[in-house]
Enzyme design. Structure first.
Site, PDB file in Angstrom:
ATOM      1  N   GLY A   1       0.847  -1.208  -0.141  1.00  0.00           N
ATOM      2  CA  GLY A   1      -0.306   0.142  -0.080  1.00  0.00           C
ATOM      3  C   GLY A   1       0.793   1.394  -0.189  1.00  0.00           C
ATOM      4  N   ILE A   2       1.679   1.448   0.856  1.00  0.00           N
ATOM      5  CA  ILE A   2       2.702   2.596   0.936  1.00  0.00           C
ATOM      6  C   ILE A   2       3.852   2.637  -0.101  1.00  0.00           C
ATOM      7  CG2 ILE A   2       4.339   4.046   2.530  1.00  0.00           C
ATOM      8  CD1 ILE A   2       2.707   3.031   4.975  1.00  0.00           C
TER       9      ILE A   2
ATOM     10  N   ASP B   1       9.491  -6.016  -4.988  1.00  0.00           N
ATOM     11  CA  ASP B   1       8.731  -6.573  -3.856  1.00  0.00           C
ATOM     12  C   ASP B   1       8.875  -8.119  -3.712  1.00  0.00           C
ATOM     13  OD1 ASP B   1       6.019  -5.478  -2.130  1.00  0.00           O
ATOM     14  OD2 ASP B   1       5.993  -7.555  -2.007  1.00  0.00           O
TER      15      ASP B   1
ATOM     16  N   ASP C   1      13.427 -10.578  -2.502  1.00  0.00           N
ATOM     17  CA  ASP C   1      13.609 -10.715  -0.932  1.00  0.00           C
ATOM     18  C   ASP C   1      14.355  -9.859  -0.470  1.00  0.00           C
ATOM     19  OD1 ASP C   1      13.397 -11.417   1.410  1.00  0.00           O
ATOM     20  OD2 ASP C   1      13.202 -13.573   1.099  1.00  0.00           O
ATOM     21  N   VAL C   2      14.015  -8.891   0.223  1.00  0.00           N
ATOM     22  CA  VAL C   2      15.280  -7.904   1.029  1.00  0.00           C
ATOM     23  C   VAL C   2      16.059  -8.635   1.850  1.00  0.00           C
ATOM     24  CG1 VAL C   2      14.207  -5.636   0.210  1.00  0.00           C
ATOM     25  CG2 VAL C   2      13.431  -6.931   2.418  1.00  0.00           C
TER      26      VAL C   2
ATOM     27  N   TYR D   1       7.577  -4.896  16.898  1.00  0.00           N
ATOM     28  CA  TYR D   1       7.592  -4.013  15.537  1.00  0.00           C
ATOM     29  C   TYR D   1       8.090  -2.642  15.928  1.00  0.00           C
ATOM     30  CZ  TYR D   1       5.216  -1.231  11.903  1.00  0.00           C
ATOM     31  OH  TYR D   1       5.366  -0.110  10.928  1.00  0.00           O
TER      32      TYR D   1
HETATM   33  N1  LIG Z   1       0.252   0.669   7.283  1.00  0.00           N
HETATM   34  C1  LIG Z   1       0.502   1.541   8.327  1.00  0.00           C
HETATM   35  O1  LIG Z   1      -0.214   1.731   8.963  1.00  0.00           O
HETATM   36  C2  LIG Z   1       1.972   1.843   8.453  1.00  0.00           C
HETATM   37  C3  LIG Z   1       2.541   2.983   9.446  1.00  0.00           C
HETATM   38  C4  LIG Z   1       3.779   3.395   9.691  1.00  0.00           C
HETATM   39  C5  LIG Z   1       4.586   2.524   8.992  1.00  0.00           C
HETATM   40  N2  LIG Z   1       4.264   1.386   7.903  1.00  0.00           N
HETATM   41  C6  LIG Z   1       5.352   0.935   7.336  1.00  0.00           C
HETATM   42  O2  LIG Z   1       5.323   0.923   5.892  1.00  0.00           O
HETATM   43  C7  LIG Z   1       5.901   0.301   5.248  1.00  0.00           C
HETATM   44  C8  LIG Z   1       4.974  -0.551   4.369  1.00  0.00           C
HETATM   45  O3  LIG Z   1       3.771  -1.249   4.807  1.00  0.00           O
HETATM   46  P1  LIG Z   1       2.468  -1.258   4.253  1.00  0.00           P
HETATM   47  O4  LIG Z   1       1.503  -0.589   5.242  1.00  0.00           O
HETATM   48  O5  LIG Z   1       2.360  -0.622   2.738  1.00  0.00           O
HETATM   49  O6  LIG Z   1       2.416  -2.562   4.146  1.00  0.00           O
HETATM   50  P2  LIG Z   1       2.220  -3.794   2.844  1.00  0.00           P
HETATM   51  O7  LIG Z   1       1.871  -4.954   3.508  1.00  0.00           O
HETATM   52  O8  LIG Z   1       0.954  -3.305   2.092  1.00  0.00           O
HETATM   53  O9  LIG Z   1       3.342  -3.468   2.347  1.00  0.00           O
HETATM   54  C9  LIG Z   1       4.550  -4.034   2.722  1.00  0.00           C
HETATM   55  C10 LIG Z   1       5.343  -4.616   1.334  1.00  0.00           C
HETATM   56  O10 LIG Z   1       6.548  -5.347   1.844  1.00  0.00           O
HETATM   57  C11 LIG Z   1       6.614  -6.341   1.052  1.00  0.00           C
HETATM   58  N3  LIG Z   1       7.626  -7.206   1.722  1.00  0.00           N
HETATM   59  C12 LIG Z   1       7.345  -7.945   2.938  1.00  0.00           C
HETATM   60  N4  LIG Z   1       8.642  -8.558   3.330  1.00  0.00           N
HETATM   61  C13 LIG Z   1       9.384  -8.505   2.166  1.00  0.00           C
HETATM   62  C14 LIG Z   1      10.651  -8.816   1.822  1.00  0.00           C
HETATM   63  N5  LIG Z   1      11.229  -9.877   2.626  1.00  0.00           N
HETATM   64  N6  LIG Z   1      11.430  -8.415   0.748  1.00  0.00           N
HETATM   65  C15 LIG Z   1      10.766  -7.612  -0.069  1.00  0.00           C
HETATM   66  N7  LIG Z   1       9.304  -7.376   0.162  1.00  0.00           N
HETATM   67  C16 LIG Z   1       8.674  -7.640   1.605  1.00  0.00           C
HETATM   68  C17 LIG Z   1       5.230  -7.030   1.230  1.00  0.00           C
HETATM   69  O11 LIG Z   1       4.950  -8.222   0.264  1.00  0.00           O
HETATM   70  C18 LIG Z   1       4.378  -5.775   0.816  1.00  0.00           C
HETATM   71  O12 LIG Z   1       4.049  -5.729  -0.527  1.00  0.00           O
HETATM   72  C19 LIG Z   1       6.385  -1.027   6.251  1.00  0.00           C
HETATM   73  O13 LIG Z   1       7.762  -0.769   6.446  1.00  0.00           O
HETATM   74  C20 LIG Z   1       5.423  -0.418   7.208  1.00  0.00           C
HETATM   75  O14 LIG Z   1       6.287  -0.907   8.708  1.00  0.00           O
HETATM   76  C21 LIG Z   1       3.141   1.103   7.943  1.00  0.00           C
END
Ligand SMILES: NC(=O)c1ccc[n+]([C@@H]2O[C@H](COP(=O)([O-])OP(=O)(O)OC[C@H]3O[C@@H](n4cnc5c(N)ncnc54)[C@H](O)[C@@H]3O)[C@@H](O)[C@H]2O)c1
Length: 265
Positions: free
Chosen positions: A19-20, A39, A65-66, A157
């Site tokens: 999403g982000i 991703d 995969d990071v 987290y």
């Molecule tokens: N959603 C929130 O409210 C929120 C708030 C603060 C911070 N964040 C941070 O924002 C970032 C993105 O989160 P999001 O909310 O978009 O979630 P999301 O799950 O929609 O996106 C995270 C993405 O990271 C990918 N991912 C996970 N493990 C991975 C790996 N080993 N290698 C490569 N890709 C990998 C997933 O497949 C996913 O597409 C994260 O770091 C999260 O901690 C999110």
């Protein structure tokens, strides 16, 4: 006129199938950058890259995969080979495992540190090896409101994101003399697939935990946000774009809250 024109720039965004990260990728592509949409879930990265193409932007979907250090280095080598450089790295890949502290396990803690902290270190080092000789580059790490305040429900987290704040400041200090800026963004709450593998995103989880209906929980959370709304991926993308632009050339080692006023520290 001030514009954010990233034409000719090359950006790698991890977690960009999410999403982000997806919002960030879209904003960078709209500004003219060529975006590597990386991703773990290649299919999600492909959907995002296809959306960018449909809007006329430049994007390539990459399965990455990071946590696999060799794959990270190989991708960044390839980006450099294909484009002669990498200008921007946005580390957005992340996971959440939300549980009360006393129920959480060592293995979960190790996993979350591996994805949210150690892999960001790997990605930064790999990109910096290319950026330092050119004396140019911008790195943005996606932190969290949980980098600012601990929590019982997402203690591990939160610990990973506090660690990432320290890493962001430290790498920023290490490379400032090379004209490279390293900053973080602390989003508040965004409805994404984060935590879905645990049976629902954060709002669902908090709703189940409290016994309150989802709508009531969402309403209560929104009332705790001064601007009364969740953020969007694009809100975070706009800040990331600014931090990667020349307008932010004197900003480094900072963590900027984009959370509707939910945090002020
Ligand atoms: N959603 C929130 O409210 C929120 C708030 C603060 C911070 N964040 C941070 O924002 C970032 C993105 O989160 P999001 O909310 O978009 O979630 P999301 O799950 O929609 O996106 C995270 C993405 O990271 C990918 N991912 C996970 N493990 C991975 C790996 N080993 N290698 C490569 N890709 C990998 C997933 O497949 C996913 O597409 C994260 O770091 C999260 O901690 C999110």
């Amino acid at each position: 006129m001030i514009t954010m024109d990233m034409s000719g720039r090359v950006s790698l965004i991890t977690g960009a199938g999410g999403g982000i990260g997806g919002g960030i990728a879209q904003v960078f592509a709209r500004s003219g950058a060529k975006v590597y949409v990386a991703d773990l879930e290649y299919a999600d990265a492909k959907v995002k890259a296809d959306q960018i193409h449909a809007e006329g932007g430049m994007a390539e979907a990459v399965g990455l995969d990071v946590t696999r250090k060799d794959d990270v280095y190989a991708l960044i080598d390839r980006i450099e080979k294909d484009n002669g450089k990498i200008d921007h790295l946005v580390n957005c890949a992340g996971i959440a495992i939300n549980k009360p502290y006393m129920e959480s396990t060592d293995d979960e803690f190790r996993k979350i540190l591996e994805v949210n902290l150690i892999s960001v270190d790997n990605c930064c080092k790999a990109a910096l090896q290319k950026m330092i000789p050119r004396k140019e580059g911008k790195i943005v790490n996606i932190l969290s409101a949980s980098s600012r305040m601990g929590s019982d429900f997402f203690s591990h987290y939160s610990s990973s994101k506090f660690g990432l704040l320290g890493l962001t400041q430290s790498i920023g200090l290490a490379v400032a003399r090379h004209n490279i800026n390293v900053n973080g963004i602390c989003p508040g709450i965004i409805v994404t697939k984060l935590g879905e593998k645990q049976g629902g995103g954060l709002v669902e989880q908090l709703s189940k935990r409290s016994g309150k209906p989802r709508e009531m929980m969402e309403d209560a959370i929104k009332k705790s946000i001064p601007l009364r709304r969740f953020q969007s991926g694009e809100d975070i993308g706009h800040m990331a774009l600014f931090l990667c632009s020349e307008l932010a050339s004197n900003i480094t080692c900072q963590a900027i809250n984009v959370c509707g006023g939910m945090r002020m520290n």
